[in-house]
Design a protein around this motif. Structure first.
Motif, mmCIF file in Angstrom:
data_model
loop_
_atom_site.group_PDB
_atom_site.id
_atom_site.type_symbol
_atom_site.label_atom_id
_atom_site.label_comp_id
_atom_site.label_asym_id
_atom_site.label_seq_id
_atom_site.Cartn_x
_atom_site.Cartn_y
_atom_site.Cartn_z
ATOM 1 N N GLY A 45 0.817 -1.215 0.000
ATOM 2 C CA GLY A 45 0.000 0.000 0.000
ATOM 3 C C GLY A 45 0.843 1.254 0.000
ATOM 4 N N GLU A 46 1.912 1.246 0.792
ATOM 5 C CA GLU A 46 2.806 2.403 0.825
ATOM 6 C C GLU A 46 3.498 2.611 -0.520
ATOM 7 O OE1 GLU A 46 3.474 4.892 3.023
ATOM 8 O OE2 GLU A 46 1.747 4.100 4.086
ATOM 9 N N THR A 49 1.064 3.993 -2.996
ATOM 10 C CA THR A 49 0.840 5.404 -2.703
ATOM 11 C C THR A 49 2.011 6.235 -3.184
ATOM 12 O OG1 THR A 49 -0.555 4.877 -0.813
ATOM 13 C CG2 THR A 49 0.434 7.064 -0.850
ATOM 14 N N THR A 54 -2.675 5.185 -5.663
ATOM 15 C CA THR A 54 -3.842 5.140 -4.789
ATOM 16 C C THR A 54 -4.501 6.494 -4.545
ATOM 17 O OG1 THR A 54 -2.525 5.442 -2.796
ATOM 18 C CG2 THR A 54 -2.900 3.167 -3.533
ATOM 19 N N GLY A 55 -3.717 7.545 -4.499
ATOM 20 C CA GLY A 55 -4.261 8.845 -4.129
ATOM 21 C C GLY A 55 -4.379 9.024 -2.628
ATOM 22 N N TRP A 56 -3.904 8.042 -1.840
ATOM 23 C CA TRP A 56 -3.942 8.118 -0.380
ATOM 24 C C TRP A 56 -2.744 8.907 0.132
ATOM 25 C CZ3 TRP A 56 -4.246 2.118 -0.216
ATOM 26 C CH2 TRP A 56 -5.525 1.710 -0.604
ATOM 27 N N PRO A 57 -2.860 9.513 1.297
ATOM 28 C CA PRO A 57 -1.710 10.204 1.878
ATOM 29 C C PRO A 57 -0.652 9.199 2.324
ATOM 30 C CG PRO A 57 -3.583 10.282 3.392
ATOM 31 C CD PRO A 57 -4.066 9.666 2.111
ATOM 32 N N GLU A 58 0.623 9.549 2.161
ATOM 33 C CA GLU A 58 1.702 8.656 2.576
ATOM 34 C C GLU A 58 1.641 8.429 4.073
ATOM 35 O OE1 GLU A 58 5.646 9.292 1.122
ATOM 36 O OE2 GLU A 58 4.908 10.014 -0.796
ATOM 37 N N ARG A 60 -0.248 6.260 5.553
ATOM 38 C CA ARG A 60 -1.569 5.765 5.962
ATOM 39 C C ARG A 60 -1.530 4.296 6.368
ATOM 40 N NH1 ARG A 60 -7.015 7.526 4.608
ATOM 41 N NH2 ARG A 60 -8.402 5.766 4.820
ATOM 42 N N HIS A 61 -0.622 3.524 5.789
ATOM 43 C CA HIS A 61 -0.581 2.084 6.056
ATOM 44 C C HIS A 61 0.446 1.696 7.095
ATOM 45 C CE1 HIS A 61 -2.537 2.389 2.168
ATOM 46 N NE2 HIS A 61 -3.242 1.399 2.639
#
Length: 64
Positions: A45-46, A49, A54-58, A60-61
């Motif tokens: 996931g990282e 990202t 993903t568009g997720w903030p770093e 997050r996982h």
């Protein structure tokens, strides 16, 4: 895949670091297997990202 193959990061070290957050002393074999799987998913996931997939903030996982 091209980005992953070209990435110079030490993925083994990333996985070891991630496992420290999930793997603790005294885990039963099945719990250990699950903790290692969670660590692998967290690293994936990282990286996704970091690669902008993903568009997720770093971070997050990461379990801190």
């Amino acid at each position: 895949m091209k980005r992953l193959v070209a990435d110079p990061q030490d993925f083994g070290a990333l996985l070891e670091e991630s496992q420290k957050a999930f793997v603790t002393d005294g885990l039963q074999p099945q719990e250990l297997w699950v903790a290692r799987a969670f660590a692998l998913v967290a690293v994936a996931g990282e990286l996704a990202t970091e690669y902008g997939i993903t568009g997720w903030p770093e971070g997050r996982h990461r379990r801190l």
